[in-house]
Scaffold this motif. Structure first.
Motif, PDB file in Angstrom:
ATOM      1  N   SER A 340      32.049  42.904  25.715  1.00 31.35           N
ATOM      2  CA  SER A 340      32.433  41.508  25.505  1.00 31.35           C
ATOM      3  C   SER A 340      32.305  41.241  24.014  1.00 31.35           C
ATOM      4  O   SER A 340      31.238  41.433  23.423  1.00 31.35           O
ATOM      5  CB  SER A 340      31.492  40.591  26.297  1.00 31.35           C
ATOM      6  N   GLU A 343      33.635  34.767  23.302  1.00 35.93           N
ATOM      7  CA  GLU A 343      33.458  33.929  24.501  1.00 35.93           C
ATOM      8  C   GLU A 343      34.505  34.199  25.577  1.00 35.93           C
ATOM      9  O   GLU A 343      34.244  34.059  26.756  1.00 35.93           O
ATOM     10  CB  GLU A 343      33.532  32.441  24.110  1.00 35.93           C
ATOM     11  N   LYS A 344      35.702  34.562  25.131  1.00 34.68           N
ATOM     12  CA  LYS A 344      36.755  34.782  26.123  1.00 34.68           C
ATOM     13  C   LYS A 344      37.435  36.145  25.962  1.00 34.68           C
ATOM     14  O   LYS A 344      38.508  36.372  26.509  1.00 34.68           O
ATOM     15  CB  LYS A 344      37.813  33.672  26.001  1.00 34.68           C
ATOM     16  N   THR A 365      38.816  39.853  38.338  1.00 39.59           N
ATOM     17  CA  THR A 365      37.440  39.380  38.613  1.00 39.59           C
ATOM     18  C   THR A 365      36.984  39.926  39.968  1.00 39.59           C
ATOM     19  O   THR A 365      35.836  39.792  40.340  1.00 39.59           O
ATOM     20  CB  THR A 365      37.391  37.832  38.634  1.00 39.59           C
ATOM     21  N   THR A 385      42.175  38.905  25.823  1.00 37.63           N
ATOM     22  CA  THR A 385      41.645  37.561  25.544  1.00 37.63           C
ATOM     23  C   THR A 385      41.975  36.596  26.683  1.00 37.63           C
ATOM     24  O   THR A 385      42.546  36.992  27.702  1.00 37.63           O
ATOM     25  CB  THR A 385      42.239  37.040  24.225  1.00 37.63           C
ATOM     26  N   LYS A 386      41.592  35.347  26.484  1.00 39.28           N
ATOM     27  CA  LYS A 386      41.831  34.273  27.463  1.00 39.28           C
ATOM     28  C   LYS A 386      41.170  34.561  28.814  1.00 39.28           C
ATOM     29  O   LYS A 386      41.729  34.287  29.871  1.00 39.28           O
ATOM     30  CB  LYS A 386      43.340  34.031  27.645  1.00 39.28           C
ATOM     31  N   LEU A 387      39.986  35.167  28.740  1.00 31.84           N
ATOM     32  CA  LEU A 387      39.212  35.409  29.967  1.00 31.84           C
ATOM     33  C   LEU A 387      38.245  34.240  30.169  1.00 31.84           C
ATOM     34  O   LEU A 387      38.025  33.436  29.266  1.00 31.84           O
ATOM     35  CB  LEU A 387      38.435  36.726  29.855  1.00 31.84           C
ATOM     36  N   LYS A 388      37.668  34.148  31.353  1.00 35.77           N
ATOM     37  CA  LYS A 388      36.733  33.047  31.640  1.00 35.77           C
ATOM     38  C   LYS A 388      35.326  33.470  31.219  1.00 35.77           C
ATOM     39  O   LYS A 388      34.823  34.492  31.695  1.00 35.77           O
ATOM     40  CB  LYS A 388      36.768  32.697  33.123  1.00 35.77           C
ATOM     41  N   SER A 389      34.674  32.655  30.349  1.00 31.89           N
ATOM     42  CA  SER A 389      33.340  33.036  29.892  1.00 31.89           C
ATOM     43  C   SER A 389      32.342  32.908  31.050  1.00 31.89           C
ATOM     44  O   SER A 389      32.497  32.062  31.934  1.00 31.89           O
ATOM     45  CB  SER A 389      32.914  32.173  28.704  1.00 31.89           C
ATOM     46  N   LYS A 391      32.066  34.999  33.418  1.00 30.84           N
ATOM     47  CA  LYS A 391      32.577  35.721  34.592  1.00 30.84           C
ATOM     48  C   LYS A 391      32.479  37.236  34.372  1.00 30.84           C
ATOM     49  O   LYS A 391      32.616  37.723  33.259  1.00 30.84           O
ATOM     50  CB  LYS A 391      34.064  35.377  34.795  1.00 30.84           C
ATOM     51  N   TYR A 393      34.230  40.849  34.799  1.00 31.29           N
ATOM     52  CA  TYR A 393      35.581  41.413  34.974  1.00 31.29           C
ATOM     53  C   TYR A 393      35.492  42.931  35.190  1.00 31.29           C
ATOM     54  O   TYR A 393      34.615  43.603  34.639  1.00 31.29           O
ATOM     55  CB  TYR A 393      36.445  41.133  33.742  1.00 31.29           C
ATOM     56  N   LYS A 419      30.322  41.503  31.808  1.00 27.69           N
ATOM     57  CA  LYS A 419      30.265  40.039  31.964  1.00 27.69           C
ATOM     58  C   LYS A 419      30.647  39.419  30.615  1.00 27.69           C
ATOM     59  O   LYS A 419      30.123  39.831  29.571  1.00 27.69           O
ATOM     60  CB  LYS A 419      28.834  39.638  32.351  1.00 27.69           C
TER      61      LYS A 419
END
Length: 421
Positions: A340, A343-344, A365, A385-389, A391, A393, A419
């Motif tokens: 990671s 944040e996203k 997810t 990018t544009k992932l949910k913080s 969460k 994956y 995560k």
């Protein structure tokens, strides 16, 4: 003082003569194995830089010598042939049909199918007899060699019939004293074309008495027209390419060019004749020449023919040992790390898969990936990018390449997760 000067002068002269003789004998000491190894290395390094359509003789030499580490070179060459055919809508040449014969030979040598290269059938081009004949006897000679690389000459009625017509064309062009020449108006045979014609007729030698009689006369002509140092001349020039073609022809007929008495003059064989043109990492065209590209590629595949023969393998152009023409399979990709990075955002890296053109990354997810997104990458890493913080994956990767105009995939890597910050 004069006596001393004379002694020194005699000694210096003696040293110079000895040195010259030593250098001369040293230069002549290259063995077939040494020439084969160093020329192979040079051809490999050259082809690796630019494995494109046009490099057929290099590809043939590397493939038939079973040179190691060529998978990637062969794939790139093949893809370039696909591109060339697509760009030209399947037309390599309108007047030089040896271009098709040459490409068929190389594509077959790397274990691929010249009847379907990105949807184009190059072998069928050789059924166009009138176009093949535009290059004189050279056309049928090379068409016949190409048709026999993958057994196409036996495969169906039309191919078999056309191959038989090419055999007949070659037999009818035989010169009175035996052998062949490029020019129908020439009265005498020529070593180069005689050797190539023999190579083309070799698959028919045992089963066809007409071919056998014609080939035997040509072999006798080659034996009688060999130079005193084992080499051959074409168009009144002693050259390496003629030696190379004779070596290929003899091995195709099951004759050892290094041991058969008919091809040894003053203790020198045709192989010695060829090695006389060797220079660092390749061959010269004539002895006074520098390294020559055409002489080098022909010298290399001639040595390949010789070592295949002594190793009990099929001849240079008999590619029945290649089995089915299938692309080199891609191995499974392996994820190196998933981190990671924001944040996203997540950065994923993986190992290199040989011959891969790109990689596909699948992420979700859900651990079982029933619902997943896919992205591709041409390098060995990807930032998603544009992932949910907060969460978790899951990721997996597979390699892909294109072959015969369609995409082929390797197996998926094992799944790794992270995560998001």
């Amino acid at each position: 003082g004069d006596i001393m000067k004379r002694i020194i002068s005699v000694l210096v002269t003696a040293v110079m003569i000895f040195t010259a003789a030593f250098q001369c004998s040293f230069a002549a000491q290259v063995t077939a194995e040494e020439a084969y190894s160093s020329t192979g290395k040079a051809i490999y390094e050259n082809t690796a830089k630019s494995p494109v359509y046009g490099a057929e003789w290099h590809i043939l030499g590397l493939a038939r010598s079973e040179y190691t580490g060529c998978d990637e070179i062969f794939e790139k060459y093949y893809e370039d042939v696909v591109k060339k055919l697509k760009d030209s809508k399947g037309v390599l040449s309108k007047n030089k049909y040896t271009d098709y014969s040459r490409a068929i030979t190389a594509v077959r040598a790397i274990g691929r199918n010249p009847r379907n290269i990105g949807g184009y059938d190059m072998v069928s081009k050789l059924l166009e007899k009138e176009n093949v004949a535009k290059q004189g006897i050279n056309g049928p000679v090379w068409a016949l060699i190409a048709l026999n690389t993958g057994g196409y000459a036996d495969s169906s009625g039309e191919f078999k019939k056309t191959a038989a017509e090419y055999v007949n064309d070659i037999l009818e062009a035989e010169k009175d004293g035996g052998g062949w020449s490029l020019n129908s108006s020439e009265t005498n045979a020529d070593a180069d074309i005689t050797a190539m014609a023999l190579t083309a007729l070799a698959p028919y030698y045992k089963g066809d008495s007409k071919v056998r009689e014609s080939a035997d006369r040509a072999v006798l002509w080659l034996s009688e027209n060999q130079n005193s140092d084992g080499a051959y001349s074409s168009w009144e020039t002693v050259n390496s390419e003629s030696c190379a073609q004779v070596t290929v022809a003899l091995t195709s007929l099951g004759i050892d060019p290094n041991k058969d008495e008919r091809f040894i003059k003053n203790g020198k064989s045709v192989l010695d004749g060829l090695l006389g043109f060797y220079t660092d990492g390749g061959f010269k065209h004539v002895s006074t020449d520098k390294l020559n590209a055409m002489a080098t590629e022909q010298g290399y595949y001639a040595l390949t023919a010789y070592f295949r023969f002594t190793g009990g393998k099929t001849s240079l152009y008999d590619m029945s040992d290649m089995g089915d023409a299938t692309p080199v399979a891609l191995t499974k990709a392996k994820i190196v790390s998933v981190k990671s990075v924001s944040e996203k955002g997540v950065k994923i890296t993986w190992n290199k898969v040989r011959t891969a053109k790109g990689y596909q990354i699948k992420y979700s997810t859900k651990k079982n990936m029933t619902v997943a997104k896919t992205v591709t990458s041409g390098s060995l890493s990807k930032k998603i990018t544009k992932l949910k913080s907060g969460k978790r994956y899951y990721f997996k990767v597979r390699a892909y390449k294109t072959a015969d105009g369609s995409r082929i995939y390797g197996g998926w890597s094992s799944t790794k997760s992270v995560k998001v910050k």
